[in-house]
Design a protein around this motif. Structure first.
Motif, PDB file in Angstrom:
ATOM      1  N   THR A 162     -10.679 -46.014   0.977  1.00 29.07           N
ATOM      2  CA  THR A 162     -11.684 -45.164   0.313  1.00 29.07           C
ATOM      3  C   THR A 162     -12.500 -44.339   1.313  1.00 29.07           C
ATOM      4  O   THR A 162     -13.233 -43.440   0.920  1.00 29.07           O
ATOM      5  CB  THR A 162     -12.690 -45.995  -0.515  1.00 29.07           C
ATOM      6  OG1 THR A 162     -13.458 -46.825   0.388  1.00 29.07           O
ATOM      7  CG2 THR A 162     -11.992 -46.874  -1.534  1.00 29.07           C
ATOM      8  N   HIS A 163     -12.387 -44.675   2.606  1.00 30.39           N
ATOM      9  CA  HIS A 163     -13.168 -43.931   3.603  1.00 30.39           C
ATOM     10  C   HIS A 163     -12.593 -42.550   3.904  1.00 30.39           C
ATOM     11  O   HIS A 163     -13.224 -41.759   4.594  1.00 30.39           O
ATOM     12  CB  HIS A 163     -13.236 -44.722   4.921  1.00 30.39           C
ATOM     13  CG  HIS A 163     -13.987 -46.017   4.800  1.00 30.39           C
ATOM     14  ND1 HIS A 163     -14.229 -46.839   5.865  1.00 30.39           N
ATOM     15  CD2 HIS A 163     -14.554 -46.635   3.725  1.00 30.39           C
ATOM     16  CE1 HIS A 163     -14.907 -47.913   5.457  1.00 30.39           C
ATOM     17  NE2 HIS A 163     -15.111 -47.810   4.173  1.00 30.39           N
ATOM     18  N   TYR A 164     -11.385 -42.320   3.446  1.00 24.45           N
ATOM     19  CA  TYR A 164     -10.703 -41.081   3.843  1.00 24.45           C
ATOM     20  C   TYR A 164     -10.112 -40.368   2.627  1.00 24.45           C
ATOM     21  O   TYR A 164      -9.605 -41.026   1.715  1.00 24.45           O
ATOM     22  CB  TYR A 164      -9.552 -41.401   4.811  1.00 24.45           C
ATOM     23  CG  TYR A 164      -9.960 -42.312   5.951  1.00 24.45           C
ATOM     24  CD1 TYR A 164     -10.491 -41.796   7.122  1.00 24.45           C
ATOM     25  CD2 TYR A 164      -9.813 -43.697   5.846  1.00 24.45           C
ATOM     26  CE1 TYR A 164     -10.871 -42.637   8.167  1.00 24.45           C
ATOM     27  CE2 TYR A 164     -10.194 -44.543   6.883  1.00 24.45           C
ATOM     28  CZ  TYR A 164     -10.718 -44.012   8.037  1.00 24.45           C
ATOM     29  OH  TYR A 164     -11.093 -44.847   9.061  1.00 24.45           O
ATOM     30  N   ARG A 206      -3.237 -41.824   4.910  1.00 22.57           N
ATOM     31  CA  ARG A 206      -2.656 -42.055   6.234  1.00 22.57           C
ATOM     32  C   ARG A 206      -3.737 -42.318   7.291  1.00 22.57           C
ATOM     33  O   ARG A 206      -3.516 -43.048   8.252  1.00 22.57           O
ATOM     34  CB  ARG A 206      -1.800 -40.853   6.640  1.00 22.57           C
ATOM     35  CG  ARG A 206      -1.098 -41.050   7.966  1.00 22.57           C
ATOM     36  CD  ARG A 206      -0.167 -39.881   8.286  1.00 22.57           C
ATOM     37  NE  ARG A 206       0.537 -40.115   9.538  1.00 22.57           N
ATOM     38  CZ  ARG A 206       1.434 -39.288  10.052  1.00 22.57           C
ATOM     39  NH1 ARG A 206       1.748 -38.180   9.400  1.00 22.57           N
ATOM     40  NH2 ARG A 206       2.020 -39.563  11.194  1.00 22.57           N
ATOM     41  N   ALA A 207      -4.893 -41.699   7.112  1.00 15.81           N
ATOM     42  CA  ALA A 207      -5.966 -41.824   8.092  1.00 15.81           C
ATOM     43  C   ALA A 207      -6.427 -43.268   8.266  1.00 15.81           C
ATOM     44  O   ALA A 207      -6.988 -43.629   9.296  1.00 15.81           O
ATOM     45  CB  ALA A 207      -7.145 -40.939   7.697  1.00 15.81           C
ATOM     46  N   SER A 258      -4.578 -45.797   8.658  1.00 14.81           N
ATOM     47  CA  SER A 258      -3.553 -46.652   9.275  1.00 14.81           C
ATOM     48  C   SER A 258      -4.048 -47.414  10.512  1.00 14.81           C
ATOM     49  O   SER A 258      -3.788 -48.608  10.651  1.00 14.81           O
ATOM     50  CB  SER A 258      -2.290 -45.847   9.592  1.00 14.81           C
ATOM     51  OG  SER A 258      -2.616 -44.709  10.345  1.00 14.81           O
ATOM     52  N   LEU A 259      -4.778 -46.741  11.387  1.00 14.25           N
ATOM     53  CA  LEU A 259      -5.229 -47.414  12.609  1.00 14.25           C
ATOM     54  C   LEU A 259      -6.219 -48.535  12.270  1.00 14.25           C
ATOM     55  O   LEU A 259      -6.146 -49.641  12.836  1.00 14.25           O
ATOM     56  CB  LEU A 259      -5.880 -46.383  13.550  1.00 14.25           C
ATOM     57  CG  LEU A 259      -6.130 -46.795  14.992  1.00 14.25           C
ATOM     58  CD1 LEU A 259      -4.898 -47.390  15.649  1.00 14.25           C
ATOM     59  CD2 LEU A 259      -6.620 -45.597  15.805  1.00 14.25           C
ATOM     60  N   MET A 260      -7.102 -48.274  11.334  1.00 17.09           N
ATOM     61  CA  MET A 260      -8.065 -49.303  10.927  1.00 17.09           C
ATOM     62  C   MET A 260      -7.359 -50.466  10.231  1.00 17.09           C
ATOM     63  O   MET A 260      -7.764 -51.625  10.378  1.00 17.09           O
ATOM     64  CB  MET A 260      -9.125 -48.692  10.002  1.00 17.09           C
ATOM     65  CG  MET A 260     -10.045 -47.695  10.689  1.00 17.09           C
ATOM     66  SD  MET A 260     -11.065 -48.429  11.993  1.00 17.09           S
ATOM     67  CE  MET A 260     -12.359 -49.175  11.020  1.00 17.09           C
ATOM     68  N   HIS A 312      -5.853 -52.581  12.906  1.00 15.68           N
ATOM     69  CA  HIS A 312      -6.914 -53.403  13.509  1.00 15.68           C
ATOM     70  C   HIS A 312      -7.173 -54.644  12.643  1.00 15.68           C
ATOM     71  O   HIS A 312      -7.305 -55.760  13.147  1.00 15.68           O
ATOM     72  CB  HIS A 312      -8.211 -52.607  13.621  1.00 15.68           C
ATOM     73  CG  HIS A 312      -8.336 -51.805  14.882  1.00 15.68           C
ATOM     74  ND1 HIS A 312      -8.208 -52.368  16.135  1.00 15.68           N
ATOM     75  CD2 HIS A 312      -8.609 -50.490  15.100  1.00 15.68           C
ATOM     76  CE1 HIS A 312      -8.382 -51.422  17.057  1.00 15.68           C
ATOM     77  NE2 HIS A 312      -8.611 -50.268  16.457  1.00 15.68           N
ATOM     78  N   ILE A 335       2.415 -45.305  15.919  1.00 13.68           N
ATOM     79  CA  ILE A 335       1.068 -45.527  16.466  1.00 13.68           C
ATOM     80  C   ILE A 335       0.971 -46.928  17.082  1.00 13.68           C
ATOM     81  O   ILE A 335       0.288 -47.117  18.078  1.00 13.68           O
ATOM     82  CB  ILE A 335      -0.066 -45.227  15.465  1.00 13.68           C
ATOM     83  CG1 ILE A 335      -0.028 -46.120  14.250  1.00 13.68           C
ATOM     84  CG2 ILE A 335      -0.086 -43.784  15.062  1.00 13.68           C
ATOM     85  CD1 ILE A 335      -1.265 -45.914  13.356  1.00 13.68           C
ATOM     86  N   LEU A 370      -3.066 -52.291  20.585  1.00 12.12           N
ATOM     87  CA  LEU A 370      -2.256 -52.878  19.517  1.00 12.12           C
ATOM     88  C   LEU A 370      -1.116 -53.685  20.130  1.00 12.12           C
ATOM     89  O   LEU A 370      -0.443 -53.230  21.050  1.00 12.12           O
ATOM     90  CB  LEU A 370      -1.720 -51.785  18.590  1.00 12.12           C
ATOM     91  CG  LEU A 370      -2.799 -50.915  17.916  1.00 12.12           C
ATOM     92  CD1 LEU A 370      -2.142 -49.855  17.045  1.00 12.12           C
ATOM     93  CD2 LEU A 370      -3.762 -51.758  17.085  1.00 12.12           C
TER      94      LEU A 370
END
Lengths: 477, 161
Positions: free
Chosen positions: B18-20, B24-25, B27-29, B32, B63, B70
């Motif tokens: 919901t932050h984006y 796809r944005a 994915s890094l979070m 984590h 990524i 990672l």
């Protein structure tokens, strides 16, 4: 005498000052956001009206604020490039990917005074009609991300974020986004790619200027942590008053990160240009001088990418004499005022305002090898000159520091370094990895040559006496 | 277990998305979040993330293989990251890493991350951790330590049970 001047770090290190919102509010927090939201449209002489947003942007221009991340670009000008007619949303990203070796100033702000950053961001967002913003924090700052998330939660609960902020009719949401250990994410277009969930390969400019085609191909502002905090203080005191801090064209304060061989490494906030490099290193209020019995050898003045200064180096700087005539004044490296323009005039830069001090115990070839290994590791690999060049330089320096060097390696290093930057790469990493090599070798060439020559001489001897070779080889393992 | 999509993880990912405005944005979070729970990112985790974010798995894999933080394989229970870059090197980072390696019976001159045979400790050099004024610095898992003398390192390690 040079003094500390605490604007951004006014409260951060006060005993009892905590990162929670109650403490921030007790210290006058969010008053500047309220002030910004309450600005009335201004009537101009020609009958036109200046919106509150335009007034803040104008004030940021007047303040002379320059980016604190490294490039020192005018913040007001950066904001003026934003495409406001595209019909697309405008985004703002706080670049909190602090990873330029030598730099640890943004860490102090985010860990100790996170609401100052949020307030600075909120004002900047309001001024630029931004409704969604991100804080891109480096992955290793695990606690920093937690502190910021907690602060965002507090700010939402008090309606400093969210819908209809403080009843001013303005909506803004903000999120923390964590990196994962890649220096290249500090490059703004690499950061944008990373935030989009891709490999952080920097984008080519033109056409991908963030102000026009940034995050999700929308107009985007990327500003450093310290820069955004400054916006809060510009609103508080007015752009003209801010411009009186520091020196002309180098306004405001800078938080200088001082590390390496000084007695008191640490961060010191000064009025820009009101302290010299020498004062920052030697004054008891700042670095307190070198360790006892040591002499200065070299100074990296603006983060690891900045060109190194050699102790005793002199520069001809333009100054105005009593009659206002421009004259050239010979200035010792230590007497350079710590600001953007003086350091640029001396062929280096204040970059992220990080000074790394090296005394005469430093093996300068080892020091450069260390930095080159960093750049070889951090090149994103997109452009061949940078990917291969950074690695070649690191490998060459590795052999020079491991008994396998050659006298010609000094020239070889410069040849590689000269062939990376200058438009051959997509982003400025090409410059960043070349500058240390070019400057270290230019200024300490004899040490590089001597090291390589000594290795060659030893190897020549080994060829003459093969038994010794085995012993030496064994000794190396 | 290398990966299992728990309800807790599902909820965390649903929130992150919901932050984006573009999935796809996240994915890094999301990676984590997975690594925090499982210690590394397995093939199953990559496939799950890709499905969750409606992406081809390569978009996650690319990524995972780029970012140094990672992990593509399990690491030690306690991961020690010693800052290697110039200010820390001037402050004794190489000696600190050597001290730790010797303590754990690891090769002090080997390149890259090394894990003890009992899987308890991983030691590695990392690049600048942005605390150059308090060199040498290191991390033990998420905890950050400044001015790490050999005695202080021993104390930190001693608390790892």
């Amino acid at each position: 005498m040079a003094q500390e001047y605490k604007l951004i770090l006014k409260y951060a290190d006060e005993p009892g000052y905590t990162p929670d919102i109650e403490c921030y509010l007790r210290h006058g927090g969010y008053a500047d956001l309220k002030k910004a939201l309450a600005i009335a449209p201004k009537d101009l002489a020609d009958g036109k009206k200046l919106s509150p947003q335009e007034q803040i942007r104008e004030d940021v221009k007047i303040s002379g604020l320059r980016g604190r991340g490294g490039a020192g670009f005018s913040c007001g000008l950066k904001w003026s490039f934003v495409d406001r007619k595209s019909g697309k949303p405008i985004y703002l990203i706080c670049n909190a990917d602090e990873s330029e070796p030598g730099t640890f100033k943004d860490r102090q702000i985010m860990y100790k005074d996170p609401h100052q950053l949020i307030e600075g961001m909120a004002i900047s967002c309001f001024a630029n009609d931004v409704h969604l913003a991100y804080i891109y924090i480096r992955g290793e700052m695990v606690d920093g991300a937690k502190i910021l998330n907690e602060a965002l939660k507090e700010a939402r609960a008090k309606n400093f974020l969210g819908k209809n902020i403080c009843g001013g009719g303005y909506d803004l949401e903000m999120h923390v986004h964590r990196g994962a250990g890649a220096y290249i994410c500090g490059e703004e277009t690499g950061l944008i790619e990373s935030l989009e969930g891709k490999r952080p390969y920097p984008r080519i400019k033109p056409p991908y200027f963030p102000a026009i085609l940034g995050l999700w191909m929308c107009p985007t502002i990327v500003n450093n942590v310290e820069t955004l905090c400054n916006v809060k203080h510009i609103v508080a005191m007015g752009g003209a008053a801010f411009a009186k801090l520091g020196t002309p064209n180098n306004t405001g304060t800078r938080i200088v990160s001082l590390s390496g061989h000084v007695k008191k490494p640490g961060y010191y906030e000064i009025e820009t240009g009101k302290a010299t490099i020498g004062e920052l290193i030697n004054d008891p209020k700042f670095g307190g001088g070198l360790r006892d019995g040591r002499k200065l050898k070299a100074v990296i003045p603006g983060g690891s990418s900045a060109k190194v200064f050699k102790a005793g180096e002199k520069f001809k700087l333009k100054k105005k004499d009593a009659e206002g005539k421009e004259i050239l004044v010979e200035t010792d490296m230590l007497d350079l005022p710590y600001d953007f323009d003086s350091l640029a005039a001396a062929g280096s830069m204040s970059g992220s305002s990080a000074i790394i001090v090296m005394d005469d115990s430093t093996d300068i070839v080892e020091a450069l090898a260390n930095l080159s290994e960093f750049y070889a590791h951090e090149s994103c690999g997109q452009c061949t000159p940078c990917r291969e060049g950074a690695l070649w330089m690191s490998k060459t320096l590795h052999r020079l520091t491991h008994g396998e060097g050659r006298a010609a390696d000094a020239d070889y290093l410069v040849k590689i370094a000269d062939n990376i930057p200058g438009g051959r790469t997509i982003c400025a990493f090409g410059e960043a990895c070349s500058w240390p090599v070019q400057s270290f070798v230019a200024k300490f060439k004899d040490e590089f040559v001597a090291k390589g020559a000594a290795d060659e001489a030893r190897h020549a001897k080994q060829v003459a006496a093969p038994v010794e070779t085995k012993e030496l080889a064994a000794a190396h393992h | 277990m290398s990966f299992q999509a728990t309800k807790e993880l599902e909820a965390e990912v649903d929130e992150l998305v919901t932050h984006y405005p573009v999935k796809r944005a996240a994915s890094l979070m999301v990676l984590h979040a997975i690594q925090e729970k499982f210690g590394w990112i397995s093939r199953e985790a990559v496939l799950w993330t890709a499905k969750k974010l409606e992406l081809p798995p390569i978009n996650i894999q690319e990524i995972l293989t780029f970012y140094p933080m990672l992990r593509q394989e399990p690491m030690g229970k306690y991961q020690i990251k010693v800052c290697r870059t110039l200010s820390c090197a001037l402050g004794g980072a190489y000696e600190l890493r050597e001290h730790l390696c010797k303590k754990f019976g690891l090769d002090a001159h080997a390149h890259g991350a090394q894990t003890t045979s009992d899987g308890k400790f991983t030691v590695e050099f990392v690049e600048c951790l942005a605390s150059c004024g308090t060199a040498p610095v290191m991390m033990c898992n998420d905890d950050f330590y400044e001015g790490v003398s050999h005695a202080k390192a021993d104390e930190i390690v001693g608390k790892c049970k």
